[in-house]
Design a protein around this motif. Structure first.
Motif, PDB file in Angstrom:
ATOM      1  N   LEU A 176      16.316 -23.099 -23.072  1.00 24.34           N
ATOM      2  CA  LEU A 176      17.706 -23.549 -23.154  1.00 24.34           C
ATOM      3  C   LEU A 176      18.350 -23.558 -21.777  1.00 24.34           C
ATOM      4  O   LEU A 176      19.313 -24.287 -21.536  1.00 24.34           O
ATOM      5  N   LEU A 177      17.822 -22.740 -20.869  1.00 22.71           N
ATOM      6  CA  LEU A 177      18.346 -22.682 -19.504  1.00 22.71           C
ATOM      7  C   LEU A 177      17.662 -23.694 -18.598  1.00 22.71           C
ATOM      8  O   LEU A 177      18.292 -24.266 -17.702  1.00 22.71           O
ATOM      9  N   LYS A 212       9.838 -20.305 -15.179  1.00 23.47           N
ATOM     10  CA  LYS A 212      10.169 -20.075 -13.767  1.00 23.47           C
ATOM     11  C   LYS A 212      10.798 -18.705 -13.558  1.00 23.47           C
ATOM     12  O   LYS A 212      10.706 -18.118 -12.480  1.00 23.47           O
ATOM     13  N   TYR A 213      11.415 -18.169 -14.623  1.00 23.73           N
ATOM     14  CA  TYR A 213      12.115 -16.888 -14.503  1.00 23.73           C
ATOM     15  C   TYR A 213      11.190 -15.693 -14.721  1.00 23.73           C
ATOM     16  O   TYR A 213      11.609 -14.553 -14.526  1.00 23.73           O
ATOM     17  N   ILE A 270       8.644  -7.682 -19.662  1.00 24.22           N
ATOM     18  CA  ILE A 270       9.266  -8.896 -20.188  1.00 24.22           C
ATOM     19  C   ILE A 270       9.771  -8.656 -21.607  1.00 24.22           C
ATOM     20  O   ILE A 270      10.865  -9.106 -21.981  1.00 24.22           O
ATOM     21  N   HIS A 271       9.005  -7.937 -22.404  1.00 21.31           N
ATOM     22  CA  HIS A 271       9.407  -7.677 -23.778  1.00 21.31           C
ATOM     23  C   HIS A 271      10.679  -6.840 -23.819  1.00 21.31           C
ATOM     24  O   HIS A 271      11.630  -7.159 -24.543  1.00 21.31           O
ATOM     25  N   ARG A 272      10.712  -5.766 -23.035  1.00 19.34           N
ATOM     26  CA  ARG A 272      11.883  -4.884 -23.030  1.00 19.34           C
ATOM     27  C   ARG A 272      13.121  -5.628 -22.545  1.00 19.34           C
ATOM     28  O   ARG A 272      14.178  -5.596 -23.189  1.00 19.34           O
ATOM     29  N   ASN A 325      19.931 -17.100  -9.646  1.00 18.67           N
ATOM     30  CA  ASN A 325      20.086 -16.309  -8.418  1.00 18.67           C
ATOM     31  C   ASN A 325      18.933 -15.322  -8.269  1.00 18.67           C
ATOM     32  O   ASN A 325      18.442 -15.077  -7.155  1.00 18.67           O
ATOM     33  N   LEU A 326      18.505 -14.751  -9.396  1.00 17.70           N
ATOM     34  CA  LEU A 326      17.382 -13.826  -9.374  1.00 17.70           C
ATOM     35  C   LEU A 326      16.107 -14.548  -8.946  1.00 17.70           C
ATOM     36  O   LEU A 326      15.303 -14.019  -8.165  1.00 17.70           O
ATOM     37  N   TYR A 327      15.943 -15.773  -9.438  1.00 13.08           N
ATOM     38  CA  TYR A 327      14.785 -16.589  -9.057  1.00 13.08           C
ATOM     39  C   TYR A 327      14.784 -16.847  -7.548  1.00 13.08           C
ATOM     40  O   TYR A 327      13.748 -16.749  -6.883  1.00 13.08           O
TER      41      TYR A 327
END
Length: 288
Positions: free
Chosen positions: A243-244, A251-252, A214-216, A11-13
């Motif tokens: 895994l997703l 893509k995320y 991204i790390h956080r 949904n965020l994508y």
């Protein structure tokens, strides 16, 4: 696979917006229609994509205003002496006009040797290799071995130049955020954000560009426990996302990153958490 997590991230994508793109270095690639121009613009934009986003966009604006409407044509005709005059006084944190001109010279040499940056990259990439690290290492090494005397004078790249900062290597443990980001822009299918220009690599081979955001957020979501945003952290986060979506794990990246860049994660404390799309699955909400 955590289906709730996948649903939220999907949904965020889907919720990515033009406003997010406008607040991203990738927006400079979208100024051009020709893939040959986009490829060149992308490497330049990605190279300077570190530090404060407002400063990044401001400095890229200066660069691309000088380059004009045809980045590839500009680079093919680039002469370091005139470039040093054109970009005199340029500074982006610790990179200066010499580093910028060396980057433009590097792109010119790549195009002369291989016609496209993609072809230059693929010369150092074995298609049967499971990961992309080897190709990235070869890409960086071959660029740093080029002749930069027209910019720096004889004697190679001087010790006080930060030009090598543009091309770190996974072999040194770096997350190689900017190169991973450039590869994402070029390789992922065109979806209104990424460009889908390169055909010689698969999205499944990509590694997520790991910056502070991204790390956080990757730690908050349990994708990695590493305290450093290094190559191993990038591999762990990518493996968790695979895994997703095993065919397109990065893509995320754009969506997760803009939770920090555009939505305020890490900047506004709990106020940002209350309206965050991943609040229900994020352990970080208890830490703000």
């Amino acid at each position: 696979m955590n289906r709730s997590l996948k649903t939220i991230l999907d949904n965020l994508y889907e919720a990515r917006s033009q406003a997010h793109l406008n607040n991203d270095p990738l927006s400079f690639c979208h100024r051009y229609q020709d893939p040959k121009d986009q490829e060149v613009a992308g490497l330049i934009a990605a190279s300077f994509a570190y530090g404060n986003v407002k400063i990044i966009l401001r400095n890229l604006e200066r660069i691309f205003s000088a380059i004009g409407p045809e980045p590839r044509r500009f680079v093919e005709r680039f002469e370091p002496r005139s470039g040093l005059a054109l970009f005199s006084g340029f500074k982006h944190r610790f990179n200066d006009s010499r580093d910028l001109c060396a980057l433009l010279l590097a792109v010119r040499q790549m195009l002369t040797e291989a016609d496209t940056i993609e072809s230059f990259f693929l010369k150092g990439f074995a298609p049967d290799t499971a990961g992309i690290a080897q190709g990235m290492e070869a890409f960086a090494a071959r660029i740093l071995a080029m002749d930069y005397a027209p910019v720096f004078g004889t004697g190679g790249i001087p010790k006080d130049s930060y030009f090598p900062f543009f091309f770190p290597s996974p072999a040194g443990g770096s997350a190689c955020k900017r190169l991973c980001m450039y590869l994402r822009w070029m390789v992922r299918p065109a979806d209104g954000i990424d460009l889908g220009i390169w055909q010689g690599l698969s999205p499944a081979q990509l590694i997520i560009p790991v910056d502070a955001h991204i790390h956080r957020i990757g730690r908050y979501l349990g994708f990695t426990q590493r305290r450093q945003a290094d190559w191993k952290a990038a591999q762990e986060i990518t493996a968790a996302l695979a895994l997703l979506d095993p065919q397109d794990p990065v893509k995320y990246d754009f969506s997760i990153c803009h939770l920090g860049i555009s939505e305020g994660c890490g900047k506004s404390g709990r106020n940002a958490c209350l309206s965050c799309d991943i609040a229900g699955i994020c352990s970080g909400i208890t830490k703000n």
